[in-house]
Design a protein around this motif. Sequence first.
Motif, mmCIF file in Angstrom:
data_model
loop_
_atom_site.group_PDB
_atom_site.id
_atom_site.type_symbol
_atom_site.label_atom_id
_atom_site.label_comp_id
_atom_site.label_asym_id
_atom_site.label_seq_id
_atom_site.Cartn_x
_atom_site.Cartn_y
_atom_site.Cartn_z
ATOM 1 N N ASP A 97 61.281 90.391 46.844
ATOM 2 C CA ASP A 97 60.568 91.354 47.701
ATOM 3 C C ASP A 97 59.732 92.331 46.871
ATOM 4 N N LYS B 85 58.260 91.581 44.249
ATOM 5 C CA LYS B 85 57.240 90.785 43.543
ATOM 6 C C LYS B 85 57.367 90.891 42.024
ATOM 7 N N VAL C 33 56.483 81.330 42.614
ATOM 8 C CA VAL C 33 55.850 81.726 43.892
ATOM 9 C C VAL C 33 56.608 81.244 45.121
#
Length: 198
Positions: A134, A136, A166
């Motif tokens: 979350d 990133k 990803v």
Amino acid sequence: MTAVNNGRARLVILISGRGSNMVSILKAIDEKQLDANIVAVISNRPDAAGLISAADRDIATAVVDHTQYDDRNSFDSALAESIDRFNPDLVILAGFMRILTADFVNHYSDKLLNIHPSLLPKFKGLNTHQRAIDAKEPEHGATVHFVTAELDDGPIVLQAKVPVLVDDDAKTLAKRVLVEEHQLYPNAIKKIIQERAL
Ligand code: GRF
């Protein structure tokens, strides 16, 4: 001064579940990567699968079931009593899912180690893999650290990093981190044993 390893540091490992980190430490001992002896595996849950893995290898096991105690202090006292019977050099938390009291932590001071599935000081607490996704984060990992009275705090011994991909979800990322944990924990224990000449 060069540390001389006199051999056979005594480890007590605390688990709550499957115990794959415990098994990885055992494997490192079997493969002579780690000069230590697991003198007991103790669980706070009677149904922890890791208890069976330990007993299958003739390691002493014990259960101190937290549901049988009125409060944290009485559970922690019973747990310490069970641990101290085995006279450990190091107490290894490996997927042990209980918050410990300051008295318990202080009783073991610099003998108590934990593995946490994040690159501390990032993501203390639970759900670390989802939180890393979350946020990133480009990378994530695991940390072996000494336990202090603060949750997931305390001096870091070693860390291992993995990339966050990803298309990762919490499950795929957890799996990638766990592979690293299984190398990291034996290496961290080895480092301490060598430094202290246990
Ligand atoms: C590991 O991810 C560890 O980092 C965390 O709980 C999990 C335990 O797994 N503290 P296992 O019981 O060693 O398989």
